[in-house]
Design a protein around this motif. Sequence first.
Motif, short mmCIF file in Angstrom:
data_model
loop_
_atom_site.label_atom_id
_atom_site.label_comp_id
_atom_site.label_asym_id
_atom_site.label_seq_id
_atom_site.Cartn_x
_atom_site.Cartn_y
_atom_site.Cartn_z
N VAL A 255 33.77 28.46 36.55
CA VAL A 255 34.40 29.39 37.47
C VAL A 255 33.57 30.67 37.55
O VAL A 255 33.32 31.21 38.63
N ARG A 256 33.11 31.15 36.39
CA ARG A 256 32.29 32.36 36.36
C ARG A 256 30.93 32.13 37.04
O ARG A 256 30.48 32.96 37.83
N ALA A 257 30.31 31.00 36.75
CA ALA A 257 28.98 30.72 37.31
C ALA A 257 29.02 30.53 38.82
O ALA A 257 28.03 30.79 39.51
N SER A 258 30.15 30.08 39.34
CA SER A 258 30.27 29.78 40.76
C SER A 258 30.56 31.02 41.61
O SER A 258 30.53 30.94 42.84
N THR A 259 30.86 32.13 40.97
CA THR A 259 31.10 33.36 41.71
C THR A 259 29.84 33.76 42.47
O THR A 259 28.78 33.94 41.89
N GLY A 260 29.94 33.84 43.77
CA GLY A 260 28.79 34.19 44.59
C GLY A 260 27.90 33.01 44.95
O GLY A 260 26.87 33.21 45.60
N ALA A 261 28.27 31.79 44.56
CA ALA A 261 27.47 30.61 44.87
C ALA A 261 27.84 30.06 46.25
O ALA A 261 28.90 30.38 46.81
N GLY A 262 26.97 29.22 46.79
CA GLY A 262 27.25 28.58 48.07
C GLY A 262 27.88 27.22 47.92
O GLY A 262 28.58 26.74 48.83
#
Length: 300
Positions: A255-262
């Motif tokens: 969830v943290r790593a996906s923040t700002g991901a496409g």
Amino acid sequence: MLSPVVAGIDGSAESLAAAAWAAREAERRDRPLHLVHAWDWHPRRQEGEIAGAAQRHLARRSLHRAEQRVRAECPGVPLSDEQTEGPATAALLKAADEAELMVLGSRGLSGFTGFLVGSVALGVVAKATCPVVLVRADEEAADEHLPAADGGASTDSGYRDVVLAVDLDEACDEVIEFAFEAARLRHARLRAVHAWHTAPPVGLGPGDIGLVKETWQGEEWLGFLKAVLQVWRDKYPDVEVLETVVDDRPTTALVRASTGAGLLVVGHRLAERPVGPRTGPVTHAAIHHVGCPVAVVPHL
């Protein structure tokens, strides 16, 4: 004939966003787009003909709205549609069997909308033989791209990162390849994430070997992750790859790593379960908590 990108349509805002995302993905992959509307109803005998006509009208209207959205964003994508009566899960799974990938609308923590409710959505994600991408209602084309120089939304800037969840105990080629290909199509960076736990320092008796220091464990996991991905780096030399390992719960880390991901890419093992279709805890958390589109890639 090329396998299409398929989008499930039910007239909701989520399914319209899914149709638009699917159109952009079909354009990136040079594939046709196929829209599917399915309904499952059991009218009383005397109302069957009238109810059937109403359902067909609603289906046609939903498909027409989706087609308008697609044509506005990707006018050159070859487009077809289909409306079918019967169990929605079965209809979508049948379409998935012939698809490059399936795209569905998602409401995250609120569940799924329209015909994508509970067991239907779960059945598609859990049993589809092609990747399934889940898209939120507010997803726009600009959300796939980095902000413009002035901080505003843009579709002319580069693509946001593709994030790949890697389970080093079960690193699957299908999942990794999907993520690398998605990054290649977008000219985006691929961020591969593996989460690991520090074992608690309990239960060590006389003569037991003590725990390796946390930093060393992290370095070992990072080396292992790089080794697993090296063959894919060689196959996709134009894809920039950033490997990351974190000492955290996998669900929290993703969830943290996906923040700002496409796009987030996770794997799902296909299996028959006695109490019905289920997804693992990481996939479940991604579906419900991650804000960007989530690709669930099946593997054996």
